[in-house]
Scaffold this motif. Structure first.
Motif, PDB file in Angstrom:
ATOM      1  N   GLY A 164       0.632  -1.392   0.047  1.00 17.72           N
ATOM      2  CA  GLY A 164       0.095   0.041  -0.008  1.00 17.72           C
ATOM      3  C   GLY A 164       0.847   1.255   0.101  1.00 17.72           C
ATOM      4  N   VAL A 165       0.282   2.332  -0.540  1.00 19.69           N
ATOM      5  CA  VAL A 165       1.079   3.664  -0.623  1.00 19.69           C
ATOM      6  C   VAL A 165      -0.102   4.583  -1.037  1.00 19.69           C
ATOM      7  N   SER A 166       0.180   5.883  -0.327  1.00 19.25           N
ATOM      8  CA  SER A 166      -0.823   7.045  -0.751  1.00 19.25           C
ATOM      9  C   SER A 166       0.277   8.294  -0.815  1.00 19.25           C
ATOM     10  N   GLY A 167      -0.611   9.118  -1.329  1.00 18.86           N
ATOM     11  CA  GLY A 167       0.282  10.467  -1.508  1.00 18.86           C
ATOM     12  C   GLY A 167      -0.970  11.542  -2.300  1.00 18.86           C
ATOM     13  N   ARG A 168      -0.165  12.692  -2.720  1.00 17.64           N
ATOM     14  CA  ARG A 168      -1.154  13.865  -3.000  1.00 17.64           C
ATOM     15  C   ARG A 168      -0.526  14.295  -4.190  1.00 17.64           C
ATOM     16  N   ARG A 169      -1.093  15.259  -4.672  1.00 14.44           N
ATOM     17  CA  ARG A 169      -0.391  16.322  -6.038  1.00 14.44           C
ATOM     18  C   ARG A 169      -1.283  17.600  -5.744  1.00 14.44           C
ATOM     19  N   THR A 170      -0.156  18.701  -5.474  1.00 13.58           N
ATOM     20  CA  THR A 170      -1.076  19.940  -5.081  1.00 13.58           C
ATOM     21  C   THR A 170      -0.813  20.860  -6.350  1.00 13.58           C
ATOM     22  N   GLN A 171      -1.370  22.170  -6.328  1.00  9.53           N
ATOM     23  CA  GLN A 171      -1.312  23.002  -7.410  1.00  9.53           C
ATOM     24  C   GLN A 171       0.083  23.504  -7.730  1.00  9.53           C
ATOM     25  N   SER A 172       0.596  23.663  -6.285  1.00 12.44           N
ATOM     26  CA  SER A 172       2.127  24.323  -6.318  1.00 12.44           C
ATOM     27  C   SER A 172       3.172  23.183  -6.762  1.00 12.44           C
ATOM     28  N   GLN A 173       2.688  22.156  -6.639  1.00 13.81           N
ATOM     29  CA  GLN A 173       3.899  20.965  -7.030  1.00 13.81           C
ATOM     30  C   GLN A 173       3.866  20.879  -8.649  1.00 13.81           C
ATOM     31  N   ALA A 174       2.497  20.859  -9.308  1.00 19.38           N
ATOM     32  CA  ALA A 174       2.333  20.863 -10.566  1.00 19.38           C
ATOM     33  C   ALA A 174       2.923  22.020 -11.133  1.00 19.38           C
ATOM     34  N   ARG A 175       2.576  23.398 -10.675  1.00 15.08           N
ATOM     35  CA  ARG A 175       3.385  24.487 -11.189  1.00 15.08           C
ATOM     36  C   ARG A 175       5.116  24.395 -11.123  1.00 15.08           C
ATOM     37  N   ALA A 176       5.671  23.945  -9.888  1.00 17.28           N
ATOM     38  CA  ALA A 176       6.973  23.762  -9.687  1.00 17.28           C
ATOM     39  C   ALA A 176       7.600  22.997 -10.750  1.00 17.28           C
TER      40      ALA A 176
END
Length: 364
Positions: free
Chosen positions: A98-110
């Motif tokens: 199992g693994v979990s995580g996220r994606r934020t708008q700031s990460q996408a811009r970076a």
């Protein structure tokens, strides 16, 4: 600095094929994409249990920020993956705890990563909350969808599956619009008649990766990309109230595949059907719907390509080589086919084109 854990990668390419390799550390945009289809395997095997999750988190994921280690994972984490990477797309097959995580708008811009992922689940479950706060739970047999340009939260149980990473420009081109929210696309894919074909194709490619030749990998990856784009096109069309039909989407996918592999003399109906995961009969009917045969379509494209090359050449030394470069295996038969189609031999066509070019250059 070289990655001290690069031994966990088994990779197969030369610096001429790709400037990046695992022993230089994480991939960065300046390394670009490989110039051809390359393969790799990566595993946590051999790592200390306390290190395995962090290694996977720091080495494997791009466009996705996996959660940091927790005490629950300290007892051990196990995962392995195989992949095909090409200029146009990437394919990964994997088994993981199992693994979990996220994606934020700031990460996408970076990082600028706006790729689109379409995947299939063979074991386990996946839960995805998209930027509209819509939650999609996917299980065995389902397709899943992920857009690296949008914020999201993903939670995987222990799982086995595969996914295809598509370039956003290709997806936008076939959809005729920007990529819809992930929840809407996942829901639409469940109603697409092509989804089952795509899931079966991804399963087959996952199971056979280690046994394929380089040419087979390239062709099957291309075919999987085209089938995925066709499934997305059909799904979004149905969601908007239209229905282009399975054969219409297959027809579009087959034409794109043929256009990209036209110079391969071994490309025929059987290989196109295999690449797209459909029967020859279905492929024949898709072309028949438009008053075409697949062989006639390929022959016409090849003839037009040779004619264009003849018209662009300042001089023609080997018409046979031009024919071979356009996918004709038999130069002598090619000459007869060319004359029947255009009313003159290839040599006559070349002479006419060069004379017209010379006349134009001499005009005041």
């Amino acid at each position: 600095m070289a990655n001290e854990r690069s031994y966990n990668f088994n990779w197969h390419w030369t610096p001429d094929e790709w400037a990046w390799s695992p022993d230089v550390g994480r991939w960065r945009p300046e390394y670009g994409s490989p110039s051809t289809c390359v393969a790799f395997d990566v595993t946590t095997s051999g790592l200390a249990p306390i290190e395995a999750y962090d290694y996977w988190r720091e080495t494997v994921f791009y466009g996705f920020d996996a959660d940091r280690n927790s005490n629950g994972r300290a007892a051990g984490f196990s995962a392995h993956a195989s992949g095909l990477l090409a200029p146009r797309a990437e394919f990964y097959a994997y088994q993981s705890d199992g693994v979990s995580g996220r994606r934020t708008q700031s990460q996408a811009r970076a990082d600028g990563n706006d790729d689109v992922t379409l995947g299939a689940i063979f074991a386990g479950r996946r839960r995805h909350r998209d930027d509209r706060d819509s939650v999609v739970s996917s299980a065995v047999g389902d397709l899943f969808f992920y857009d690296a340009a949008r914020p999201s939260r993903v939670v995987w149980e222990a799982h086995r599956g595969s996914h295809l990473v598509l370039r956003r420009a290709d997806v936008v081109e076939v959809l005729g619009q920007d990529v819809p929210p992930a929840g809407l696309v996942a829901d639409a894919l469940r109603r697409s008649s092509l989804s089952a074909h795509l899931g079966a194709r991804m399963r087959l490619l996952s199971d056979s990766l280690s046994h394929l030749t380089h040419l087979e990998r390239s062709l099957l990856l291309d075919g999987t990309v085209e089938l995925a784009l066709a499934a997305l096109q059909q799904a979004v069309c149905v969601a908007k109230g239209g229905n282009s039909g399975q054969r219409e989407s297959l027809f579009a996918a087959a034409r794109r595949l043929i256009d990209k592999n036209l110079d391969d003399p071994d490309l025929d109906a059987g290989r196109v059907a295999l690449a797209l995961g459909c029967s020859r009969a279905t492929l024949y009917r898709a072309f028949s719907d438009h008053g075409l045969t697949i062989y006639g379509y390929m022959r016409e494209l090849r003839l037009q390509r040779v004619r264009k090359l003849l018209g662009a050449a300042e001089r023609v030394e080997s018409i046979a080589e031009l024919a071979r470069a356009s996918g004709f295996r038999d130069p002598s038969n090619f000459g007869r086919v060319f004359r029947r189609r255009f009313g003159q031999s290839p040599r006559e066509a070349a002479t006419t084109s060069m004379r017209h070019a010379r006349d134009r250059s001499e005009e005041p």
